[in-house]
Design an enzyme around this catalytic site. Sequence first.
Site, PDB file in Angstrom:
ATOM      1  N   PRO A  89      51.786  48.553  35.334  1.00 47.82           N
ATOM      2  CA  PRO A  89      51.724  47.781  34.090  1.00 47.82           C
ATOM      3  C   PRO A  89      53.108  47.377  33.587  1.00 47.82           C
ATOM      4  O   PRO A  89      53.218  46.519  32.713  1.00 47.82           O
ATOM      5  CB  PRO A  89      51.022  48.720  33.098  1.00 47.82           C
ATOM      6  CG  PRO A  89      50.929  50.046  33.747  1.00 47.82           C
ATOM      7  CD  PRO A  89      51.188  49.885  35.208  1.00 47.82           C
ATOM      8  N   ARG A 154      42.757  33.999  49.872  1.00 47.39           N
ATOM      9  CA  ARG A 154      42.142  32.681  49.634  1.00 47.39           C
ATOM     10  C   ARG A 154      43.064  31.539  50.010  1.00 47.39           C
ATOM     11  O   ARG A 154      42.619  30.444  50.303  1.00 47.39           O
ATOM     12  CB  ARG A 154      41.823  32.484  48.150  1.00 47.39           C
ATOM     13  CG  ARG A 154      40.932  33.463  47.512  1.00 47.39           C
ATOM     14  CD  ARG A 154      40.856  33.244  46.017  1.00 47.39           C
ATOM     15  NE  ARG A 154      40.547  31.874  45.649  1.00 47.39           N
ATOM     16  CZ  ARG A 154      39.366  31.291  45.788  1.00 47.39           C
ATOM     17  NH1 ARG A 154      38.357  31.980  46.253  1.00 47.39           N
ATOM     18  NH2 ARG A 154      39.183  30.037  45.439  1.00 47.39           N
ATOM     19  N   ASP A 169      40.707  24.904  42.366  1.00 50.77           N
ATOM     20  CA  ASP A 169      40.640  26.076  41.500  1.00 50.77           C
ATOM     21  C   ASP A 169      41.435  25.898  40.217  1.00 50.77           C
ATOM     22  O   ASP A 169      42.352  25.098  40.147  1.00 50.77           O
ATOM     23  CB  ASP A 169      41.241  27.307  42.226  1.00 50.77           C
ATOM     24  CG  ASP A 169      40.318  27.844  43.303  1.00 50.77           C
ATOM     25  OD1 ASP A 169      39.138  27.473  43.299  1.00 50.77           O
ATOM     26  OD2 ASP A 169      40.804  28.627  44.140  1.00 50.77           O
TER      27      ASP A 169
END
Length: 263
Positions: A89, A154, A169
């Site tokens: 994070p 992808r 996309d």
Amino acid sequence: MRIDVLTLFPDFIDQSASFGVVGRARERGLLQLHGWNPRDYAQGNYRRVDDRPFGGGPGMVMLIEPLRACLAAARAAGAGPAPLVYLTPQGRPLTQAKVRELAALPRLMLLCGRYEGVDERFIQAEVDEEISIGDYVLSGGELGAAVLVDAITRLQDGALGDAESAAQDSFEGEGGLLDCPHYSHPVQHDWGEVPAVLRSGNHAAIARWRRQQSLGRTWLRRPELLDEDALSKADRKLLAAFREDLAAGVGDPLPTPGEDGTT
Ligand code: ADE
């Protein structure tokens, strides 16, 4: 492309990358994904991979040596240099631009932390980049690694069929806008009708409508992504018409989050 993942849960990475587009890309050899468990490189009967943090406090810290040996084994198993990305994070928020950059590499290594984190000295010595998948805390980096693997795969040549083309996309088209809405059968439904323009067969009008929807949605939902000054004259006109339609009650089908995240 080859991706090596250092994780205490290699099965998680393997399974999460076994379905759909990513699963097929692996079967076809477009992605070679390898999991490496630091526990396999730990010493002693207990094969310890973590210990208490100096200075006290909750949680455990992943030890340098099992990670170092694990990384060395992973590096030696493939050819060529590969940057090591640590999922945390505290990293830079992941963007589609970063995904594109990483997807162009022949090889990549990912490090998944567990417990409170990884000994800072390992990070300083070995990690090239820290990436976060969002401003929330997960129990480990594995979900972040799975997200990265999916988004990267992808974009590999041949991973998507024409029908799935990545160029359409969100974030991928001109200006990095959100995607437009999509409809299929039936034309008439209790929950509404497919917009007439999409059934018109007029390809120019369809492209214009889609562009307008992308502009409008981005403006409504993610205004920080839209640089209105940089828009073409045609885009500005489309967006102005979208706003007029919205004011007239013809508009975005979903509630738009407020600034505080409420809808
Ligand atoms: N590990 C724990 N939380 C994370 C996050 N938000 N992104 C990436 N890795 C993480």
